[in-house]
Design a protein around this motif. Sequence first.
Motif: not given
Length: 198
Positions: A110-117, A137-142, A158-159
């Motif tokens: 979550h933190r890496a994606i938030k930083i990327s945005l 990984v499975r939960w994030s992709n599901g 996911r969003n």
Amino acid sequence: MVLLRLGWWILGWKDEFPYSPNDIVRNPSSLQWRGNQIHEARKLTSKSAVIWFPPANHVIKWNVDASVQPIHSRSAIGGVLRDHNGKFICLFSSPIPFMEINSAEIIAIHRAIKISLTRDMCKGAKIILESDSANAVRWSNGEEGGPCNLNFQLNFIRNAKRNGLDISIVHMGRSANFVADSLAKQGIHRQSDFIAWL
């Protein structure tokens, strides 16, 4: 948690056991070790050895990890973003509330994606994000699943993927995650978040 406690218990044995508690968590089949099987022990650890490799041209790669110290009730996360030459672009290392390891790995993703945005260069790039937690990984992709107390973070992940961030979240062994692992371990001793763009 059971495997970790078992590893600590085994440390008290008189007989030599070649694996640490963390080795047992990463590779539970190491518990099948029978006495003086050093050759077999080496075979088992080398089988899971994976090295970090750079992404393709025009692709950037996050490696994220979490660290949990049950004895001190501490958790932390860390991550590193690199380009196709292996050059560091961004680093983060943060203490987080105490939680089990898979949940902490979700927080790291979550933190890496938030930083990327927050950066245009990331929004326009193809991103690979590697974690050594198959569950996270499975939960994030599901579409569903994962700890219910982390629904906010999982829905954000996911969003972000659905809303145009070109990111692939993949499972990769811990040995390919050395820098992120070190940053997560440093985070255990931090009082506040550390983030650096290089």
